[in-house]
Design an enzyme around this catalytic site. Structure first.
Site, PDB file in Angstrom:
ATOM      1  N   TYR A 133      20.979  38.648  60.289  1.00 18.45           N
ATOM      2  CA  TYR A 133      22.211  39.324  59.892  1.00 18.45           C
ATOM      3  C   TYR A 133      23.078  39.713  61.094  1.00 18.45           C
ATOM      4  CZ  TYR A 133      19.999  39.816  55.286  1.00 18.45           C
ATOM      5  OH  TYR A 133      19.401  39.573  54.071  1.00 18.45           O
ATOM      6  N   HIS A 191      18.217  31.342  62.259  1.00 14.72           N
ATOM      7  CA  HIS A 191      18.429  31.456  60.822  1.00 14.72           C
ATOM      8  C   HIS A 191      19.521  32.455  60.471  1.00 14.72           C
ATOM      9  CE1 HIS A 191      15.948  34.991  61.501  1.00 14.72           C
ATOM     10  NE2 HIS A 191      16.223  35.424  60.282  1.00 14.72           N
ATOM     11  N   TYR A 243      24.207  41.562  48.875  1.00 17.84           N
ATOM     12  CA  TYR A 243      23.907  42.962  49.165  1.00 17.84           C
ATOM     13  C   TYR A 243      23.897  43.269  50.656  1.00 17.84           C
ATOM     14  CZ  TYR A 243      19.157  42.819  51.113  1.00 17.84           C
ATOM     15  OH  TYR A 243      18.071  42.648  51.943  1.00 17.84           O
TER      16      TYR A 243
END
Length: 557
Positions: A105, A419, A500
């Site tokens: 993230y 990733h 989310y």
């Protein structure tokens, strides 16, 4: 004391101002706790265990796109307060992180290039309390899941209390809860299980939420010390709401404060435990499996947060792509079936656990096994049924709150693996699961990548975590991964599925999909932001919330 010119200055800050700011910061935290990023040559992607604080190690744009001008490591809460006050005085944006392992993230990188990354985890890392009677802990930002587990072991408390852990044990307990991360025991919703926070506000003031706003009476003869060292109210970690508006929520996934303490509820030892695996043989059996899961989860026959994992997620934990096939492009059905057969797994694999005394576990297992037997070809396993190395042995630990690091291995599915996580939410229904799987898998394969993913089942929703694995040293692969996730966001929004949580590069796009009634939610968030942080110094742009002094269009990706 001199500071070099950084690779990226904070916006609207010239070099003399930057140097004056850091000189004042050094008076607070010490020169040894400041790192200035002066060159792209300094940027090391490192590893999970040695992650950088300067940039995103899994970069999909240029390595220095989301780069800090400097990293500052305060040693105490008063130093955090002083740092925030200086940021206001000099109009310098800061980006606070706990441990900085926000893997997939953006890591510790700031959304706004040139921001000062504030590393809270290096020094502010105490376990302040573990309360057995109340079954809670109070932790600072630098406490990891592995730290808290080790504390319970060393203090002979593991037979009384369990923690809940995500897939990897190296993240911050506080930071993961703030980002609404999940684990897999019955206490898997980490934000739901937090209770009571201490927060440094954007003006540097210290606030405690909930019952913590009521001071605990001082004992006779005690001398007042630092505010942040004062004991909390006896109910601070027991009742989350206190009196008046419930404020904790505005600090979750936001840029409105810096959490310096948090209470987290711990799970009393349930008195018995058994993990299990149910293999589901066919891709299309996902529909029936999810429809079986829904009533069992609502009735809490499924007690914990179970997962339905795609075959390639398990395969990637156990080996690289090259260990299974010579195929370079996305794997087809025959190859997936061959891998499933080799590993004695299904195309989907359901991991769960039973908690409580043996009669309770036996009764629950009977109901679960009977329900899943409606799917032709399912198989049932306990860890002791499998002798070779397998994912169930890892999940056996995770599902009882023992931190592990084995899940790191799936990133090495391809060489130079990095990733992104794509994380849409859906209702717990077979129709939604199949449609969401079809939409995301189609786009992933179109991008030349393998679909790797898992459904994590909450009480009434599912987190669908799509693991976009790419070669970080291949510029074309990075471009395709970035393009893919932008397409996935738009596709899922068209079906009413929102994400989310997301990577820095996608925050504005996802925030833009939550646009009901002329973007009233964003306008509300911006109103609060500009009221509490009028100079916009705290994490500008986080989750798409920009203060007035940073034009959104200027920083559009």
């Amino acid at each position: 004391m001199t500071f070099e010119t950084p690779l990226a200055l904070p916006p609207a800050t010239d070099q003399p101002t930057f140097k004056r700011f850091l000189t004042r910061v050094a008076e607070v935290v010490g020169r040894e706790n400041i790192q200035v990023v002066t060159s792209k040559d300094e940027l090391e992607d490192g590893s999970y265990h040695n992650q950088p604080y300067t940039h995103d190690p899994h970069h999909i744009l240029d390595q220095d796109h989301f780069v800090a001008s400097a990293v500052v490591c305060p040693r105490s809460v008063p130093e955090v307060q002083d740092l925030v006050k200086l940021a206001n005085e000099f109009n310098v944006p800061i980006w606070p992180v706990s441990i900085g392992r926000n893997s997939g993230y953006g890591g510790a990188a700031p959304r706004l290039r040139g921001s000062i990354v504030v590393n809270l985890g290096k020094h502010i890392r105490r376990i302040l309390e573990v309360n057995v009677e109340g079954a809670y802990a109070v932790v600072e930002p630098g406490v990891t899941f592995a730290d808290l587990h080790q504390y319970l072991v060393e203090h002979n408390l593991k037979d009384k209390l369990w923690i809940d852990v995500p897939d990897l044990g190296g993240g911050s307990v506080l930071g993961n809860a703030m980002e609404r991360g999940v684990g897999y025991t019955p206490y898997g919703d980490h934000w739901m299980m937090h209770c009571g926070m201490e927060v440094v506000l954007p003006n540097g003031e210290l606030m405690r939420t909930g019952m913590g706003a009521m001071p605990e009476p001082r004992k006779a003869g005690t001398v007042p010390g630092r505010l942040d060292e004062e004991p909390g109210n006896k109910c601070w970690q027991l009742f989350p709401y206190g009196f008046g508006p419930y404020n904790d929520g505005i600090f979750s996934q936001s840029n409105l404060g810096i959490a310096t303490k948090m209470g987290i509820w711990l799970m009393p030892n349930p008195g018995g435990y058994q993990s299990y695996l149910i293999t589901v043989p066919k891709e299309e059996d996902l529909r029936k499996a999810v429809d079986i899961i829904r009533p069992l989860r609502l009735q809490m026959v499924l007690q914990n947060v179970p997962t339905i994992r795609h075959i390639l997620l398990d395969a990637a934990v156990l080996g690289s792509k090259a260990s299974y096939t010579s195929t370079q492009g996305p794997l087809g059905d025959e190859e997936l079936d061959a891998i499933a057969k080799k590993l004695n797994l299904g195309r989907w694999n359901f991991y769960g656990a039973l908690y409580g005394p043996e009669p309770t576990r036996t009764a629950l297992w009977g109901v679960i096994k009977q329900a899943f037997s409606a799917i032709e070809g399912v198989k049932f396993f306990f860890p002791e049924d499998i002798k070779e190395n397998c994912v169930l042995h890892t999940r056996h630990k995770t599902l009882q709150g023992i931190p592990t690091f084995d899940e790191l291995k799936w990133i090495d599915w391809i060489p130079n693996g990095a990733h992104l996580f794509f994380s849409p939410i859906s209702k717990v229904s077979g129709e939604d699961a199949m449609l969401q799987y079809s939409v995301t898998k189609t786009r992933v394969i179109e991008s030349g990548l393998d679909f790797i993913g898992t459904f994590t089942v909450g009480m009434r929703e599912m987190h669908h975590i799509v693991c976009i694995v790419f070669n970080r040293k291949d510029e074309d692969a990075k471009r395709r991964a970035h393009s893919l996730i932008k397409i996935l966001i738009a596709d899922c929004a068209a079906h009413g599925w929102g994400e989310y949580r997301t990577h820095l590069a996608l925050m504005d796009q996802i925030a833009g999909t939550y646009n009901w009634n002329n973007n009233v939610l964003m306008r509300f968030n911006e109103t609060i932001k500009n009221a509490l942080d009028p100079k916009g110094i705290l994490a500008p742009g986080k989750n798409g919330i920009w203060p007035t002094n940073y034009a959104r269009t200027t920083h559009k990706l």
